[in-house]
Design a protein around this motif. Structure first.
Motif, short mmCIF file in Angstrom:
data_model
loop_
_atom_site.label_atom_id
_atom_site.label_comp_id
_atom_site.label_asym_id
_atom_site.label_seq_id
_atom_site.Cartn_x
_atom_site.Cartn_y
_atom_site.Cartn_z
N ARG A 33 -56.17 47.67 102.81
CA ARG A 33 -55.97 47.28 104.21
C ARG A 33 -57.31 46.96 104.87
N PHE A 34 -57.36 45.83 105.54
CA PHE A 34 -58.44 45.51 106.46
C PHE A 34 -57.88 45.71 107.87
N VAL A 35 -58.31 46.75 108.56
CA VAL A 35 -57.83 47.03 109.91
C VAL A 35 -58.66 46.23 110.91
N VAL A 36 -58.00 45.36 111.66
CA VAL A 36 -58.63 44.59 112.73
C VAL A 36 -58.22 45.24 114.05
N PRO A 37 -59.16 45.76 114.85
CA PRO A 37 -58.78 46.52 116.04
C PRO A 37 -58.50 45.67 117.27
N ASP A 45 -59.92 38.66 114.23
CA ASP A 45 -58.74 38.51 113.39
C ASP A 45 -58.87 37.32 112.45
N ILE A 46 -59.34 36.19 112.98
CA ILE A 46 -59.47 34.97 112.16
C ILE A 46 -60.45 35.19 111.02
N LEU A 47 -61.64 35.71 111.34
CA LEU A 47 -62.65 35.91 110.30
C LEU A 47 -62.26 37.05 109.37
N GLY A 48 -61.58 38.07 109.89
CA GLY A 48 -61.10 39.15 109.03
C GLY A 48 -60.11 38.65 108.01
N ARG A 49 -59.25 37.71 108.41
CA ARG A 49 -58.26 37.16 107.48
C ARG A 49 -58.92 36.26 106.44
N GLY A 87 -61.28 53.92 99.44
CA GLY A 87 -61.33 52.49 99.20
C GLY A 87 -60.05 51.76 99.51
N ALA A 88 -59.10 52.43 100.17
CA ALA A 88 -57.84 51.77 100.50
C ALA A 88 -57.85 51.17 101.90
N THR A 89 -58.80 51.61 102.75
CA THR A 89 -58.82 51.20 104.15
C THR A 89 -60.24 50.82 104.56
N PHE A 90 -60.35 49.67 105.22
CA PHE A 90 -61.64 49.19 105.73
C PHE A 90 -61.45 48.71 107.17
N LEU A 91 -62.52 48.73 107.92
CA LEU A 91 -62.53 48.22 109.29
C LEU A 91 -63.22 46.87 109.32
N VAL A 92 -62.60 45.92 110.01
CA VAL A 92 -63.26 44.65 110.33
C VAL A 92 -63.47 44.63 111.84
N ASN A 93 -64.71 44.55 112.26
CA ASN A 93 -64.99 44.58 113.69
C ASN A 93 -66.13 43.63 114.01
N ALA A 94 -66.35 43.46 115.30
CA ALA A 94 -67.41 42.58 115.78
C ALA A 94 -68.56 43.42 116.33
N SER A 95 -69.47 42.76 117.04
CA SER A 95 -70.60 43.43 117.66
C SER A 95 -70.17 44.58 118.55
N ALA A 96 -68.93 44.53 119.05
CA ALA A 96 -68.43 45.60 119.92
C ALA A 96 -68.54 46.97 119.27
N HIS A 97 -68.57 47.02 117.96
CA HIS A 97 -68.65 48.30 117.27
C HIS A 97 -69.89 49.09 117.69
N VAL A 98 -70.99 48.38 117.97
CA VAL A 98 -72.22 49.07 118.38
C VAL A 98 -72.50 48.91 119.87
N ILE A 99 -71.54 48.36 120.63
CA ILE A 99 -71.70 48.20 122.07
C ILE A 99 -70.81 49.17 122.84
N VAL A 100 -69.53 49.20 122.48
CA VAL A 100 -68.55 50.01 123.22
C VAL A 100 -68.97 51.47 123.38
N PRO A 101 -69.52 52.12 122.33
CA PRO A 101 -69.88 53.54 122.50
C PRO A 101 -70.97 53.79 123.55
N HIS A 102 -71.72 52.76 123.93
CA HIS A 102 -72.71 52.93 124.99
C HIS A 102 -72.09 52.84 126.38
N MET A 103 -70.82 52.44 126.43
CA MET A 103 -70.17 52.21 127.70
C MET A 103 -69.05 53.21 128.00
#
Length: 322
Positions: A33-37, A45-49, A87-103
């Motif tokens: 699974r590639f989890v797109v949040p 989603d497009i690039l994750g696919r 190895g069954a689950t992975f996250l696909v995310n954008a720059s938000a992964h390192v931005i949202v936690p600061h907010m």
């Protein structure tokens, strides 16, 4: 640090060394699974696919995308952080992964709870406006915004993503008053932008390219520090009247922390090999994306640098989640 497609291919030639006990020879034994949040249709989603489909051609099991949207990407990210490191689950995310936690407070540690796999691609953002807005350049947009303070609204794909910060940086450096309207993904924001319910957006070329080609949105400038090959006639925002402005977004893949290095390395190799195929390169180019496919170590170093950079931007611009 980014690497070219040629450099990525060179890395693929290096022998893979798997630590004892990782059982990479047994992986994967079931679909991945590639989890797109975020919802379907947006750039993540497009690039994750694209990455999932291409990696699946190099592995003995298919890679499927699961959309788990909400809370600025936190719901899907938490699901991966809590998943078994098998190895069954992975996250696909954008720059938000390192931005949202600061907010906002998130229910995971964005750096410690994940194992970096690879950066998929870097994608410039484009400042686009609804055709009903009577502006055709950044200069005209600035004049209109200053004559109508607080009356223009910019959409973003989520709170805390690079498109959100792009808008806040624009407000700060250009000295204009814009309202921020966050959506649950670009796929939900773009119809409102086309309809004129919001007036502008700093959107990924990956999601707005078709609308731009159809003339349903009007591009004004790119957010990068140099013009981009996909839109060579578009000026940068800096050269169009906002000195010092530069921001872009990127997309990557993470595994849950403690996932064996052998599995992380094999997934990176599968993604890199898949994206190196001519058909994948053509697909990414059509989206305005620049493939990266760097090693886990290089992606980890890049993440640490981005974490520090965005922490400073959120602090200095006093950016808060809406």
């Amino acid at each position: 640090m980014r690497i070219t497609r040629r450099a990525a291919l060179g890395l693929l030639a290096a022998p893979m060394v798997f630590p004892p006990g990782a059982r990479a020879d047994d992986w994967p034994s079931r679909p991945i699974r590639f989890v797109v949040p975020y919802p379907p249709g947006g750039p993540t989603d497009i690039l994750g696919r694209v990455a999932a489909q291409r990696a699946g051609t190099r592995l003995p099991q298919p890679v499927v995308v699961e959309n788990r949207a909400g809370a600025g990407g936190s719901i899907g990210a938490e699901a991966v952080a809590r998943a078994a490191p098998d190895g069954a689950t992975f996250l696909v995310n954008a720059s938000a992964h390192v931005i949202v936690p600061h907010m906002i407070r998130v229910p995971y540690d964005a750096m410690a709870d994940f194992a970096p796999v690879t950066q998929i691609a870097s994608v410039p953002l484009i400042l686009v406006v609804t055709p009903s807005l009577p502006v055709r350049s950044v200069g005209e947009l600035l004049a209109y915004a200053r004559a109508n303070p607080g009356k223009l609204a910019y959409a973003s794909s989520s709170n805390g993503g690079a498109p959100h910060l792009a808008g806040e940086m624009f407000k700060l450096l250009a000295g204009v008053d814009l309202q921020h309207i966050p959506y649950r993904g670009s796929g939900q924001a773009l119809p409102d932008l086309v309809a004129g319910n919001v007036q502008l957006m700093f959107d990924s070329a990956a999601s707005s390219a078709d609308l731009l080609r159809e003339g349903r949105l009007r591009p004004l400038a790119v957010t990068t520090d140099a013009r981009i090959p996909a839109f060579p006639d578009l000026p940068t925002i800096a050269e169009a009247g906002v000195p010092g402005y530069a921001i872009s977004t990127w997309y990557g893949i993470w595994a849950p922390a403690q996932t064996p290095d052998a599995i992380v390395n094999r997934m990176q190799q599968a993604v890199a090999e898949g994206l190196a195929a001519p058909e994948a390169a053509e697909r990414l180019a059509a989206l305005g994306a620049i493939p990266v496919a760097e090693t886990p170590d290089r992606f980890g170093a890049f993440l640490r640098s981005e974490w520090t950079r965005y922490a400073a931007l959120v602090r200095d611009a006093r950016i808060k989640a809406d």
